[in-house]
Design a protein around this motif. Sequence first.
Motif, PDB file in Angstrom:
ATOM      1  N   UNK A 138       0.858  -1.197   0.000  1.00  0.00           N
ATOM      2  CA  UNK A 138       0.000   0.000   0.000  1.00  0.00           C
ATOM      3  C   UNK A 138       0.886   1.237   0.000  1.00  0.00           C
ATOM      4  N   UNK A 139       0.882   1.963  -1.123  1.00  0.00           N
ATOM      5  CA  UNK A 139       1.737   3.159  -1.237  1.00  0.00           C
ATOM      6  C   UNK A 139       1.250   4.290  -0.347  1.00  0.00           C
ATOM      7  N   UNK A 140      -0.016   4.284   0.009  1.00  0.00           N
ATOM      8  CA  UNK A 140      -0.568   5.414   0.775  1.00  0.00           C
ATOM      9  C   UNK A 140      -0.170   5.377   2.247  1.00  0.00           C
ATOM     10  N   UNK A 141       0.104   4.171   2.769  1.00  0.00           N
ATOM     11  CA  UNK A 141       0.400   4.055   4.208  1.00  0.00           C
ATOM     12  C   UNK A 141       1.522   5.003   4.618  1.00  0.00           C
ATOM     13  N   UNK A 142       2.586   5.032   3.825  1.00  0.00           N
ATOM     14  CA  UNK A 142       3.707   5.927   4.123  1.00  0.00           C
ATOM     15  C   UNK A 142       3.871   6.995   3.047  1.00  0.00           C
ATOM     16  N   UNK A 143       2.829   7.204   2.277  1.00  0.00           N
ATOM     17  CA  UNK A 143       2.898   8.185   1.191  1.00  0.00           C
ATOM     18  C   UNK A 143       2.029   9.390   1.496  1.00  0.00           C
ATOM     19  N   UNK A 144       1.498   9.989   0.428  1.00  0.00           N
ATOM     20  CA  UNK A 144       0.607  11.139   0.595  1.00  0.00           C
ATOM     21  C   UNK A 144      -0.783  10.580   0.911  1.00  0.00           C
ATOM     22  N   UNK A 145      -1.219  10.793   2.143  1.00  0.00           N
ATOM     23  CA  UNK A 145      -2.488  10.151   2.554  1.00  0.00           C
ATOM     24  C   UNK A 145      -3.476  11.168   3.122  1.00  0.00           C
ATOM     25  N   UNK A 146      -3.463  12.367   2.583  1.00  0.00           N
ATOM     26  CA  UNK A 146      -4.328  13.433   3.096  1.00  0.00           C
ATOM     27  C   UNK A 146      -5.817  13.108   2.929  1.00  0.00           C
ATOM     28  N   UNK A 147      -6.168  12.457   1.810  1.00  0.00           N
ATOM     29  CA  UNK A 147      -7.591  12.174   1.537  1.00  0.00           C
ATOM     30  C   UNK A 147      -8.050  10.856   2.177  1.00  0.00           C
ATOM     31  N   UNK A 148      -7.168  10.172   2.858  1.00  0.00           N
ATOM     32  CA  UNK A 148      -7.450   8.774   3.214  1.00  0.00           C
ATOM     33  C   UNK A 148      -8.258   8.599   4.496  1.00  0.00           C
ATOM     34  N   UNK A 149      -8.465   7.311   4.840  1.00  0.00           N
ATOM     35  CA  UNK A 149      -9.437   6.966   5.895  1.00  0.00           C
ATOM     36  C   UNK A 149      -8.858   7.108   7.291  1.00  0.00           C
ATOM     37  N   UNK A 150      -9.755   7.352   8.235  1.00  0.00           N
ATOM     38  CA  UNK A 150      -9.371   7.429   9.653  1.00  0.00           C
ATOM     39  C   UNK A 150     -10.126   6.394  10.487  1.00  0.00           C
ATOM     40  N   UNK A 151     -11.080   5.710   9.867  1.00  0.00           N
ATOM     41  CA  UNK A 151     -11.868   4.700  10.588  1.00  0.00           C
ATOM     42  C   UNK A 151     -11.891   3.404   9.778  1.00  0.00           C
ATOM     43  N   UNK A 152     -11.818   2.272  10.482  1.00  0.00           N
ATOM     44  CA  UNK A 152     -11.996   0.967   9.831  1.00  0.00           C
ATOM     45  C   UNK A 152     -10.887   0.608   8.858  1.00  0.00           C
ATOM     46  N   UNK A 153      -9.697   1.191   9.027  1.00  0.00           N
ATOM     47  CA  UNK A 153      -8.604   0.907   8.083  1.00  0.00           C
ATOM     48  C   UNK A 153      -7.931  -0.426   8.430  1.00  0.00           C
ATOM     49  N   UNK A 154      -7.060  -0.883   7.559  1.00  0.00           N
ATOM     50  CA  UNK A 154      -6.246  -2.067   7.859  1.00  0.00           C
ATOM     51  C   UNK A 154      -4.813  -1.785   7.401  1.00  0.00           C
ATOM     52  N   UNK A 155      -3.903  -2.698   7.716  1.00  0.00           N
ATOM     53  CA  UNK A 155      -2.515  -2.523   7.259  1.00  0.00           C
ATOM     54  C   UNK A 155      -2.418  -2.678   5.747  1.00  0.00           C
ATOM     55  N   UNK A 156      -3.469  -3.245   5.148  1.00  0.00           N
ATOM     56  CA  UNK A 156      -3.425  -3.486   3.706  1.00  0.00           C
ATOM     57  C   UNK A 156      -3.946  -2.317   2.892  1.00  0.00           C
ATOM     58  N   UNK A 157      -4.825  -1.468   3.479  1.00  0.00           N
ATOM     59  CA  UNK A 157      -5.452  -0.398   2.684  1.00  0.00           C
ATOM     60  C   UNK A 157      -6.098   0.643   3.600  1.00  0.00           C
ATOM     61  N   UNK A 158      -5.913   1.917   3.244  1.00  0.00           N
ATOM     62  CA  UNK A 158      -6.531   3.008   4.011  1.00  0.00           C
ATOM     63  C   UNK A 158      -7.369   3.898   3.083  1.00  0.00           C
ATOM     64  N   UNK A 159      -7.887   3.300   2.016  1.00  0.00           N
ATOM     65  CA  UNK A 159      -8.666   4.078   1.039  1.00  0.00           C
ATOM     66  C   UNK A 159     -10.044   4.425   1.596  1.00  0.00           C
ATOM     67  N   UNK A 160     -10.656   5.457   0.991  1.00  0.00           N
ATOM     68  CA  UNK A 160     -12.037   5.804   1.352  1.00  0.00           C
ATOM     69  C   UNK A 160     -12.974   5.477   0.190  1.00  0.00           C
ATOM     70  N   UNK A 161     -14.248   5.321   0.520  1.00  0.00           N
ATOM     71  CA  UNK A 161     -15.277   5.247  -0.528  1.00  0.00           C
ATOM     72  C   UNK A 161     -15.669   6.681  -0.862  1.00  0.00           C
ATOM     73  N   UNK A 162     -15.670   7.045  -2.154  1.00  0.00           N
ATOM     74  CA  UNK A 162     -15.801   8.461  -2.489  1.00  0.00           C
ATOM     75  C   UNK A 162     -17.236   8.985  -2.649  1.00  0.00           C
ATOM     76  N   UNK A 163     -18.228   8.126  -2.569  1.00  0.00           N
ATOM     77  CA  UNK A 163     -19.586   8.576  -2.925  1.00  0.00           C
ATOM     78  C   UNK A 163     -20.190   9.524  -1.902  1.00  0.00           C
TER      79      UNK A 163
END
Length: 338
Positions: A138-163
């Motif tokens: 996951x490039x976002x974990x230690x990358x640019x993660x300003x838009x990313x998730x703060x709840x329910x994340x895992x070590x594999x992914x911190x993405x958000x649903x955009x809808x």
Amino acid sequence: MINFQYSRANNIADAVRQIAADPKARFIAGGTNLIDLMKEEVERPSRLIDITHLPLKAVEETAEGGLRIGALVPNSDLAYHPLVAQRYPMLASAILAGASAQLRNMASTGGNLLQRTRCHYFYDTATPCNKRTPGSGCSALNGINRMHAILGTSDACIATHPSDMCVAVAALAATVHVTGPKGERTIAFADFHRLPGSTPERDTNLGTDEIITTIELPGKGFAKNHTYLKIRDRLSYAFALVSVAAALELDGDTIKEARLALGGVAHKPWRDLGVEASLRGQTAKREAFMHAADALLGGAKGHAHNAFKIDLARRAIVRALTQAARGTPQSQSSKKVL
Ligand SMILES: Cc1cc2nc3c(=O)[nH]c(=O)nc-3n(C[C@H](O)[C@H](O)[C@H](O)COP(=O)(O)OP(=O)(O)OC[C@H]3O[C@@H](n4cnc5c(N)ncnc54)[C@H](O)[C@@H]3O)c2cc1C
Ligand code: SF4
């Protein structure tokens, strides 16, 4: 450009037959997300099955007093539908807070549920991404993660649903109707999208051989006391940093029922039934709203660039609930501007 086949589905059974016959095929509705993903070679379908001619474009009242929305109803038509504007204005304003008028004209209700994350690493095939290529990192974990998730994340992914639409649909406790080779089934909206866990490549619990046919809203639309508050980097045409769908049923100043869903903070629209229950019976005041916000965000975890979202979400929840209680929604108008 990759080569792909194109076919048109004549009816729902034909659509299911075609998708079940080719696991690499994809349905295409408005195409506003899928085509972008194909251009970036994130999606490489062997076949596009055009479902736009299927009879899934109606908005109908149900016998139970709710609303049945066809999966191919365009986002604009849904937001401006008189029954939605009058009885479910929180849904109308959530839809109108998303994308642009042109995109909303093309985007379908079913496609909106299945739009993929806007994590920029997901779109950039030169970078590792567990969602795009399972096991790559996951490039976002230690990358640019300003838009990313703060709840329910895992070590594999911190993405958000955009809808945006899905945040209001979650607060309204909708049901998704789907059809597959084994027939029809329903999925509670809360169970439709998944948390990333160790399988971030799977966004939803929809089978790869199933089609969304309709979304059903229960009768309660919270038209009197609601708000959809979207906080973003610019006033339009931007995805949410944090959004809140807040709905209250009041008896005087006392909360009879509360609904609260957050967007931009997790891999799915975030609802906490315990927090909603704790608001029941309370006076609709700032103090109760602050307690609710603290409880909802108790497990929130920030990363290098997005820790600001925790406080932003706290303030947004209090503001959205306050506006809902006052009956002064911060909403995009669903009245057409001519
Ligand atoms: C520049 C831009 C800005 C945007 N801004 C926002 C925003 O601020 N807020 C927001 O909420 N959205 C935003 N969007 C996203 C937009 O709302 C979605 O792209 C749109 O809702 C997807 O619907 P569609 O019909 O075009 O889906 P498609 O692109 O046709 O399909 C998306 C996915 O859904 C699948 N699919 C479609 N219909 C069905 C069905 N009935 N059953 C099963 N599978 C199906 C397809 O196979 C595909 O995998 C933006 C999009 C763009 C391009
Ligand atoms: S946050 Fe998810 S989508 Fe983004 S790079 Fe990591 S695994 Fe991929």
